[in-house]
Write a protein that holds these residues in place. Structure first.
Motif, PDB file in Angstrom:
ATOM      1  N   PHE A  65       6.577  62.093 -20.443  1.00 22.26           N
ATOM      2  CA  PHE A  65       5.201  62.474 -20.008  1.00 22.26           C
ATOM      3  C   PHE A  65       4.724  62.217 -18.572  1.00 22.26           C
ATOM      4  N   ASN A  66       5.919  61.605 -17.763  1.00 22.37           N
ATOM      5  CA  ASN A  66       5.418  61.391 -16.561  1.00 22.37           C
ATOM      6  C   ASN A  66       5.740  62.677 -15.586  1.00 22.37           C
ATOM      7  N   LEU A  67       4.384  63.509 -15.876  1.00 27.81           N
ATOM      8  CA  LEU A  67       4.548  64.967 -15.281  1.00 27.81           C
ATOM      9  C   LEU A  67       4.497  65.011 -13.622  1.00 27.81           C
ATOM     10  N   PRO A  68       3.959  64.305 -12.906  1.00 28.90           N
ATOM     11  CA  PRO A  68       4.075  64.395 -11.728  1.00 28.90           C
ATOM     12  C   PRO A  68       5.763  64.197 -11.219  1.00 28.90           C
ATOM     13  N   ILE A  69       6.499  63.031 -11.776  1.00 27.04           N
ATOM     14  CA  ILE A  69       7.858  63.086 -11.381  1.00 27.04           C
ATOM     15  C   ILE A  69       8.712  64.183 -11.841  1.00 27.04           C
ATOM     16  N   VAL A 530       3.414  71.854  -5.334  1.00 26.84           N
ATOM     17  CA  VAL A 530       2.750  70.953  -4.597  1.00 26.84           C
ATOM     18  C   VAL A 530       1.235  70.570  -5.208  1.00 26.84           C
ATOM     19  N   LEU A 531       0.594  71.762  -5.391  1.00 29.63           N
ATOM     20  CA  LEU A 531      -0.680  71.630  -5.950  1.00 29.63           C
ATOM     21  C   LEU A 531      -0.953  71.279  -7.416  1.00 29.63           C
ATOM     22  N   MET A 532       0.024  71.679  -8.451  1.00 31.34           N
ATOM     23  CA  MET A 532       0.270  71.163  -9.578  1.00 31.34           C
ATOM     24  C   MET A 532       0.567  69.620  -9.575  1.00 31.34           C
ATOM     25  N   ALA A 533       1.543  69.095  -8.859  1.00 33.39           N
ATOM     26  CA  ALA A 533       1.918  67.707  -8.644  1.00 33.39           C
ATOM     27  C   ALA A 533       0.489  67.157  -8.198  1.00 33.39           C
ATOM     28  N   SER A 534      -0.334  67.798  -7.287  1.00 35.23           N
ATOM     29  CA  SER A 534      -1.508  66.947  -6.821  1.00 35.23           C
ATOM     30  C   SER A 534      -2.456  66.768  -7.965  1.00 35.23           C
ATOM     31  N   ALA A 535      -2.627  67.827  -8.537  1.00 34.96           N
ATOM     32  CA  ALA A 535      -3.537  67.866  -9.731  1.00 34.96           C
ATOM     33  C   ALA A 535      -3.064  66.948 -10.863  1.00 34.96           C
ATOM     34  N   PHE A 536      -2.002  66.710 -11.152  1.00 37.18           N
ATOM     35  CA  PHE A 536      -1.474  65.747 -12.286  1.00 37.18           C
ATOM     36  C   PHE A 536      -1.521  64.397 -11.721  1.00 37.18           C
ATOM     37  N   PHE A 659     -13.013  63.962  -9.037  1.00 34.33           N
ATOM     38  CA  PHE A 659     -13.130  65.107  -9.934  1.00 34.33           C
ATOM     39  C   PHE A 659     -13.288  66.394  -8.887  1.00 34.33           C
ATOM     40  N   ILE A 660     -14.114  66.239  -7.638  1.00 33.44           N
ATOM     41  CA  ILE A 660     -14.216  67.444  -6.602  1.00 33.44           C
ATOM     42  C   ILE A 660     -12.772  67.947  -6.200  1.00 33.44           C
ATOM     43  N   ALA A 661     -11.868  66.638  -5.869  1.00 29.33           N
ATOM     44  CA  ALA A 661     -10.636  66.940  -5.424  1.00 29.33           C
ATOM     45  C   ALA A 661      -9.712  67.508  -6.454  1.00 29.33           C
ATOM     46  N   PHE A 662     -10.054  67.295  -7.614  1.00 24.62           N
ATOM     47  CA  PHE A 662      -8.988  67.739  -8.517  1.00 24.62           C
ATOM     48  C   PHE A 662      -9.525  69.301  -8.762  1.00 24.62           C
ATOM     49  N   LEU A 663     -10.779  69.583  -8.661  1.00 22.96           N
ATOM     50  CA  LEU A 663     -11.140  71.021  -8.779  1.00 22.96           C
ATOM     51  C   LEU A 663     -10.596  71.677  -7.652  1.00 22.96           C
ATOM     52  N   THR A 664     -10.772  71.175  -6.423  1.00 24.80           N
ATOM     53  CA  THR A 664     -10.169  71.799  -5.510  1.00 24.80           C
ATOM     54  C   THR A 664      -8.774  72.287  -5.510  1.00 24.80           C
ATOM     55  N   ALA A 665      -7.927  71.339  -6.198  1.00 23.13           N
ATOM     56  CA  ALA A 665      -6.593  71.586  -6.412  1.00 23.13           C
ATOM     57  C   ALA A 665      -6.299  72.682  -7.367  1.00 23.13           C
ATOM     58  N   VAL A 666      -7.198  72.810  -8.267  1.00 21.67           N
ATOM     59  CA  VAL A 666      -6.910  73.781  -9.229  1.00 21.67           C
ATOM     60  C   VAL A 666      -7.415  75.028  -8.689  1.00 21.67           C
ATOM     61  N   TYR A 667      -8.548  75.129  -7.693  1.00 26.38           N
ATOM     62  CA  TYR A 667      -9.123  76.348  -7.284  1.00 26.38           C
ATOM     63  C   TYR A 667      -8.015  76.905  -6.311  1.00 26.38           C
ATOM     64  N   LEU A 668      -7.471  76.175  -5.354  1.00 19.77           N
ATOM     65  CA  LEU A 668      -6.269  76.562  -4.532  1.00 19.77           C
ATOM     66  C   LEU A 668      -4.960  76.944  -5.506  1.00 19.77           C
ATOM     67  N   LEU A 669      -4.932  76.516  -6.585  1.00 14.51           N
ATOM     68  CA  LEU A 669      -3.649  76.815  -7.106  1.00 14.51           C
ATOM     69  C   LEU A 669      -3.624  78.283  -7.585  1.00 14.51           C
ATOM     70  N   TYR A 670      -4.775  78.970  -8.072  1.00 11.55           N
ATOM     71  CA  TYR A 670      -4.993  80.162  -8.480  1.00 11.55           C
ATOM     72  C   TYR A 670      -4.548  81.402  -7.681  1.00 11.55           C
ATOM     73  N   ASP A 671      -4.989  81.111  -6.317  1.00  9.79           N
ATOM     74  CA  ASP A 671      -4.415  82.289  -5.464  1.00  9.79           C
ATOM     75  C   ASP A 671      -3.098  82.465  -5.201  1.00  9.79           C
ATOM     76  N   PRO A 672      -2.093  81.376  -5.033  1.00 12.90           N
ATOM     77  CA  PRO A 672      -0.796  81.818  -4.998  1.00 12.90           C
ATOM     78  C   PRO A 672      -0.100  82.165  -6.170  1.00 12.90           C
ATOM     79  N   PHE A 673      -0.730  81.686  -7.346  1.00  8.86           N
ATOM     80  CA  PHE A 673      -0.347  82.080  -8.789  1.00  8.86           C
ATOM     81  C   PHE A 673      -0.542  83.603  -8.720  1.00  8.86           C
ATOM     82  N   LYS A 674      -1.928  84.099  -8.459  1.00  7.25           N
ATOM     83  CA  LYS A 674      -2.043  85.567  -8.381  1.00  7.25           C
ATOM     84  C   LYS A 674      -1.072  86.194  -7.775  1.00  7.25           C
TER      85      LYS A 674
END
Length: 711
Positions: A65-69, A530-536, A659-674
């Motif tokens: 469960f060491n998701l970042p690694i 990169v953003l998933m690793a940051s979020a985790f 929490f704000i940093a995490f939300l930012t990572a998630v928000y930025l993540l959806y644009d490349p995913f789209k």
């Protein structure tokens, strides 16, 4: 068989897969002397002749469960394999077991029209039937190893599936042990007349740690009750000695477990492949397995089958299963006694083993069947991937420039991962801590960061555009030069409008594939990782909540991908037809007016123009649907995150900056995913355009030019 070197890319993420793939590769190399192979694998594939580009001991076999690694290592493996896909340009990709990693990667060869063969596919009959849809859409041919899988997969819509036989059965049916019972007893100083009871506690440390206390208690209890029995515990490679402590009640052996199975009288074996090995070697046994209680509850709900031994899956009720709460010292002792004393039970079990061996027998060796199918896909893939390979040839003159652009893309994408941490630093050091020193330094950090990002963005954008325009120039020059050599019959059979469309819209589609599509694929994949690793890293639990919507967002890609390609191809053809009518109206204007055919030509043009408009509207509808669906999924996931995360910030258990940093990572993540979700549509349209250009380039003059023309 083929003059052109054939290229195979193998993904074997685990040791067992490495072994199976190596056997197949050795046989393939006999038939294809010019076969070039690159692989995610290790020593056995290397010895079989593959060039190992990703070592599976370092970057695969990822558990826990060491998701970042896990994300970090998977991104390295993914990036390298993606590079091989683009520049090694394999004719076929062979996936072996390791479903999570392999199924995710299978999207990329599918985009590039490279055939994919899957050996040892996911056990969808045990859990996650939804994977069958992915296999149906992405995998060219599936090679199953259990006889019932073919029918099961077909019920789920997977047609291209072949039962090849079981590699474990083929390996074990004529197994010759390296040591006999007599030799083992002599070396171990035990009485050869004693019955031997074998224990296989597992090959992972966590398993052995869970199982050993119950096994040792069982052996201790039975040692006082029965005689003339020697208990042997098999210690797998890599298991620490302290996990299996020395005892006068049993012998710990590092001898190959399969050798021990050949002369043991009966056994207690942990669930896994060793169950099937025991059945093939005709060793009566009972199976056991435990997990921690919470994991078992989750697994028990997810699993479709309530049978845990491969032997019982192949033939129900062949052996006893001691699972979870049923695996206690008392119940294990009782089962051991019954196996030792009940001859009828052992005989009945061996009858079941015989049926299993018979069901696994095929008329040919598994590797022979597999090799035939893989060989067909290698040859066909060499033809199918010709379009992609030919398109990529136009990139060759600009390889160095593209490499610079590629590095800039990756670095630019990677900087997205720093944005949440900069925001966290700003909130915590300035607004929360009210640090005036931090306030004065942060603007300079942000300006420097913006300059670096701006430079990278400018470089990758400008260099890519420059390469794109040069490619358009090269394609047009090449097509025009070839056009001048063609016979008059070609121009009779092809309208001027259709030919002009190749020089206008189709070359732009080729450019888009080589610049925009590749840039999106590389840049946005890196951004996501990169953003998933940051979020985790910032908050693993919140990240899991936020990414629930990700699998749902994949659906529109495949639902509309094929439709988009058909509409794109039809649209380009219809543009050619409309252009042709305009050409006829201009050049034949006098004739049309002389015969008073203005109304006829007007209706004909309007009909074709209306048809073209409808095609483009349908195409835009397909494009338009994908975006809103992904947007809705994103909003749902973000809303859930805000609901839970916001309540914990109010409660004081989570910091505002984090929490704000995490939300930012998630928000930025959806644009490349789209953007990635729309990539398949763009790629298919581009390749359709390339095929139409190559139709002209592949046309030969009906009148060949003399090699020795008269002067």
């Amino acid at each position: 068989m083929s003059k052109k070197p054939l290229k195979l890319l193998i993904l074997a993420g685990e040791a067992s897969g490495d072994e199976h793939a190596a056997i197949i590769l050795k046989d393939l190399k006999v038939n294809f002397e010019n076969l070039e192979t690159r692989a995610l694998g290790s020593s056995k594939l290397k010895n079989a002749g593959a060039k190992i580009v990703v070592d599976n001991k370092k970057y695969a076999s990822l558990n826990g469960f060491n998701l970042p690694i896990i994300l970090y290592k998977s991104s390295i493996a993914f990036s390298r394999l993606l590079y091989e896909l683009l520049f090694f340009k394999p004719d076929c990709v062979l996936l072996v077991d390791y479903p999570d990693f392999n199924l995710r990667f299978s999207l990329f060869p599918k985009l590039l029209r490279i055939p994919v063969v899957y050996l040892i596919p996911p056990t969808v009959w045990a859990w996650r039937e939804g994977r069958a849809k992915t296999i149906k859409n992405r995998i060219s041919h599936t090679l199953s190893i259990f006889p019932f899988e073919k029918e099961y997969y077909r019920k789920l819509g997977v047609e291209n599936i072949t039962y090849i036989g079981n590699p474990t059965f083929q390996e074990m049916k004529n197994y010759v042990p390296k040591i006999s019972k007599k030799e083992f007893c002599k070396l171990s100083n035990i009485d050869p007349k004693n019955k031997i009871f074998l224990f296989l506690p597992g090959s992972r440390k966590s398993e052995v740690k869970r199982h050993m206390p119950i096994l040792t208690q069982s052996i201790k209890k039975l040692s006082n009750e029965i005689s003339n029995v020697t208990f042997i515990i098999s210690k797998a490679p890599g298991i620490d000695e302290n996990l299996i402590p020395n005892s006068q009640n049993y012998i710990t052996s590092e001898t190959d477990a399969r050798d021990l199975m050949t002369f043991a009288d009966c056994a207690l074996i942990k669930s896994g492949t060793s169950n099937l090995e025991a059945a093939i070697l005709n060793l009566p046994f009972s199976m056991f397995y435990t997990l921690n209680s919470s994991t078992f509850k989750i697994l028990d709900r997810i699993l479709k089958t309530k049978v845990y031994s491969l032997v019982n899956i192949l033939r129900p009720n062949t052996t006893k299963e001691l699972i979870q709460n049923n695996f206690t010292a008392e119940k294990a002792s009782k089962e051991i006694l019954e196996l030792l004393s009940n001859q009828e039970k052992r005989t009945k079990m061996k009858e079941g083993f015989s049926e299993i061996r018979q069901s696994l027998t095929t008329s040919k060796e598994p590797q022979l069947i597999a090799n035939k199918i893989i060989a067909e896909h290698l040859i066909n893939g060499s033809r199918q991937t010709r379009t992609v390979s030919r398109v990529l040839q136009y990139l060759k003159p600009y390889k160095k420039s593209f490499l610079v652009a590629l590095i800039c893309m990756i670095l630019f994408a990677a900087t997205d991962g720093a944005i949440p941490f900069l925001l966290k630093m700003l909130i915590e050091n300035v607004f929360v801590s009210k640090n005036s020193v931090a306030l004065s330094s942060i603007p300079f950090i942000l300006i420097a960061f913006a300059l670096v990002r701006g430079s990278l963005d400018f470089s990758q954008s400008f260099i890519s555009s420059k390469i794109g325009h040069n490619i358009v120039k090269d394609v047009r020059n090449h097509t025009h030069s070839h056009l001048l050599k063609l016979s008059p019959s070609f121009f009779v059979n092809n309208s001027v409008g259709n030919i002009l469309a190749r020089f206008t819209s189709d070359v732009i589609l080729v450019r888009d594939f080589l610049t925009s599509a590749l840039a999106t694929l590389i840049r946005d994949t890196v951004k996501i990782l990169v953003l998933m690793a940051s979020a985790f890293f910032l908050d693993p639990f919140l990240a899991l909540i936020a990414f629930i919507g990700f699998p749902l967002g994949i659906y529109p890609i495949y639902r509309f991908g094929k439709r988009m390609r058909k509409l794109g191809a039809r649209g380009q053809e219809e543009i050619g037809e409309v252009s042709s009518l305009v050409q006829e109206s201009v050049l034949g204007n006098k004739v049309i007016q002389s015969f008073r055919k203005e109304d006829f030509e007007k209706e004909k043009f309007q009909e074709k123009n209306q048809k073209l408009t409808k095609t483009f509207i349908k195409s835009e509808l397909v494009k338009a649907v994908t975006g809103p669906v992904n947007e809705l999924v994103a909003i749902v996931a973000i809303s859930l995150t805000i609901l839970y995360g916001g309540s914990t910030v109010i409660g004081g258990s989570r910091g505002l900056g984090n929490f704000i940093a995490f939300l930012t990572a998630v928000y930025l993540l959806y644009d490349p995913f789209k953007k990635l979700s729309k990539l398949n549509n763009n790629v298919q349209q581009s390749l359709s355009g390339a095929e139409r250009i190559f139709t002209i380039l592949d046309s030969e003059p009906s009148i060949a030019e003399s090699k020795e023309p008269l002067s």
